[in-house]
Design a protein around this motif. Structure first.
Motif: not given
Length: 505
Positions: A206, A209-210, A237-238, A242
């Motif tokens: 999860t 991406p962060l 939200e990701v 981005s």
């Protein structure tokens, strides 16, 4: 007082440790904190489940034992006492049955639980005792206090001169509950480990991406502003973060590029302005030094020197005035809008040019026929300067005797246009992109000091035209020469912010 102080000193480290635990947790990475919170919640849920289910299981088994006592207690009859005295027990071997005659402390054992090594500590109960008359079960211990607890039921005999007490050991019940808790604890530990491993995998997946966002941010912090964040193919939200970060990075990169370009232009502008001012100042200083030293022996020489000083001072005054004009345009001052006839400005500029150069042919006409009123809403003073600068540029940079035409007219719906056309040598294609830059000259050796201007006239033209929402460009005149084309809207665009000059963009 000393004891109180000692208590305070002993409690402070505990309080500090309790307060320091959340701080240490906040010092961990976010993925570890999320995993710890999730495992903590699972652990609390497992413990609560074990406690509740263990309590319910104990109550259920205790109810089963109570029901079993009542079933066997109901089958006890006075006739069975003689059989028990003769050695025939009316109960299974796991039960204890006592006969308590009234008037004596002696207890007659009619059967002891064969599964226990200790005996139940049954009190002497009279038939009138509340525990007997209520016919409810109660818990007693073992003799010596080392054995298990017993669940007992007291019943009076038919004659009311004795009491029967039936008891069942609770060791098996407690063992069952404890065994369940051990099994539940082991299973809970395995579940917690499995959840920890699976949770770590899912949290890492999860947070991937962060993590990429973090790596991109580190590369940007190192100076690479071209980095962009990969937007996942999701709608969470990701992905939104981005896209927002990419938009922000694009604006930051553009801002840095514009700032670097502006800094470069400012450095060049300052260098050019200093160079332009240095030349007339050097001339003024040189002639003044000659006069002071007496190196001008004749009145004619003095008059010539004073004329040069006056010419150079006029040149400096014009340069300073042009710089002030550009500064005012750059300061985002609002336009003084009013109806303006572009045909009138063109005719006035042609008349002024004929007065300055009577040997030249300056005309004002329409784009496709006779000149007609061409009105727009603009700042008349600034538009007049645009026409004057373009005509002066054509007059100065074209051969003597060549004509200059000023053409005005409509350029479409809501647009007007003006062409200033000369028939000189024209402007090279490579120079057309930079001809509106400040201090630009096509021929530096011949322009300075010979009426060629200071290279700010076209920059002022572009700044004023852009402030009115228009565009200016250079085209080639058919047959040779340059044509400056100015396209303006009939009404300037309405903006939330003051119009800003773009002469340096």
């Amino acid at each position: 007082m000393t004891v109180t102080g000692q208590r305070v000193r002993t409690r402070r480290p505990r309080v500090a440790r309790l307060l320091g635990a959340p701080r240490r947790l906040r010092a961990l990475p976010l993925r570890w904190r999320l995993l710890a919170v999730a495992l903590g919640l699972i652990l609390v849920a497992l413990l609560a489940t074990m406690v509740v289910v263990g309590n319910l299981l104990g109550r259920y088994l205790l109810g089963q034992a109570d029901q079993e006592l009542r079933v066997y207690g109901a089958g006890i009859a006075l006739s069975q006492v003689e059989q028990a005295n003769q050695g025939a027990s009316p109960l299974p071997t796991g039960f204890t049955l006592r006969y308590l005659p009234v008037g004596t402390d002696a207890q007659v054992s009619l059967g002891e639980a064969a599964t226990e090594t200790t005996r139940a500590a049954i009190p002497n109960l009279a038939p009138t005792d509340p525990l007997v008359t209520a016919r409810t079960t109660f818990v007693v211990g073992s003799q010596g206090g080392t054995g298990p607890d017993w669940l007992a039921l007291a019943l009076p005999n038919k004659g009311g001169n004795a009491t029967f007490v039936l008891a069942l050991p609770l060791r098996q019940l407690h063992n069952t509950v404890n065994q369940f808790l051990w099994y539940a604890g082991g299973i809970g530990a395995l579940v917690l480990l499995a959840c920890g491993g699976l949770g770590w995998y899912l949290v890492r997946r999860t947070f991937r991406p962060l993590t990429r966002i973090e790596d991109t941010a580190a590369a940007i912090a190192a100076g690479d502003l071209t980095q962009r964040i990969e937007v996942p193919d999701t709608h969470d939200e990701v992905a939104s973060l981005s896209r927002s970060l990419n938009a922000m990075l694009a604006r930051i990169e553009h801002g840095f590029a514009v700032r670097e370009a502006n800094e470069e232009k400012m450095r060049r502008f300052i260098a050019d302005a200093s160079h332009e001012l240095r030349t007339p100042l050097a001339a003024v200083s040189g002639y003044a030094e000659l006069y002071r030293q007496g190196a001008l022996p004749t009145p004619e020489a003095v008059t010539g020197a004073m004329g040069r000083i006056e010419g150079e001072s006029h040149r400096m005054s014009g340069l300073v005035e042009d710089l002030l004009t550009l500064a005012r345009l750059d300061s985002e001052r609002p336009l003084e809008l009013q109806p303006v006839d572009l045909a009138v400005l063109a005719a006035d500029a042609a008349q002024d040019a004929r007065t300055i150069s009577p040997d030249r042919h300056f005309t004002a006409s329409g784009i496709s026929g006779p000149i007609v009123p061409t009105e727009l809403v603009a700042d008349e003073r600034q538009l007049r300067q645009v026409v004057t600068n373009l005509v002066t540029n054509a007059r100065v940079h074209t051969p003597a005797g060549s004509p200059v035409e000023i053409l005005v007219g409509q350029a479409g719906v809501g647009q007007v246009t003006m062409h200033v056309r000369d028939h000189g040598n024209g402007i090279a294609m490579a120079d057309r992109a930079t001809v509106f830059e400040r201090f630009f000259r096509t021929d530096w050796s011949r322009s300075r000091g010979r009426g060629g201007g200071n290279g700010l006239g076209l920059a002022i033209v572009q700044a004023i035209v852009h402030a009115h929402g228009g565009v200016v460009r250079v085209d080639e005149t058919p047959g040779g020469g340059a044509t400056f084309v100015v396209d303006l809207p009939v009404a300037p665009p309405v903006r939330d912010e003051p119009l800003r000059s773009t002469a340096d963009s």
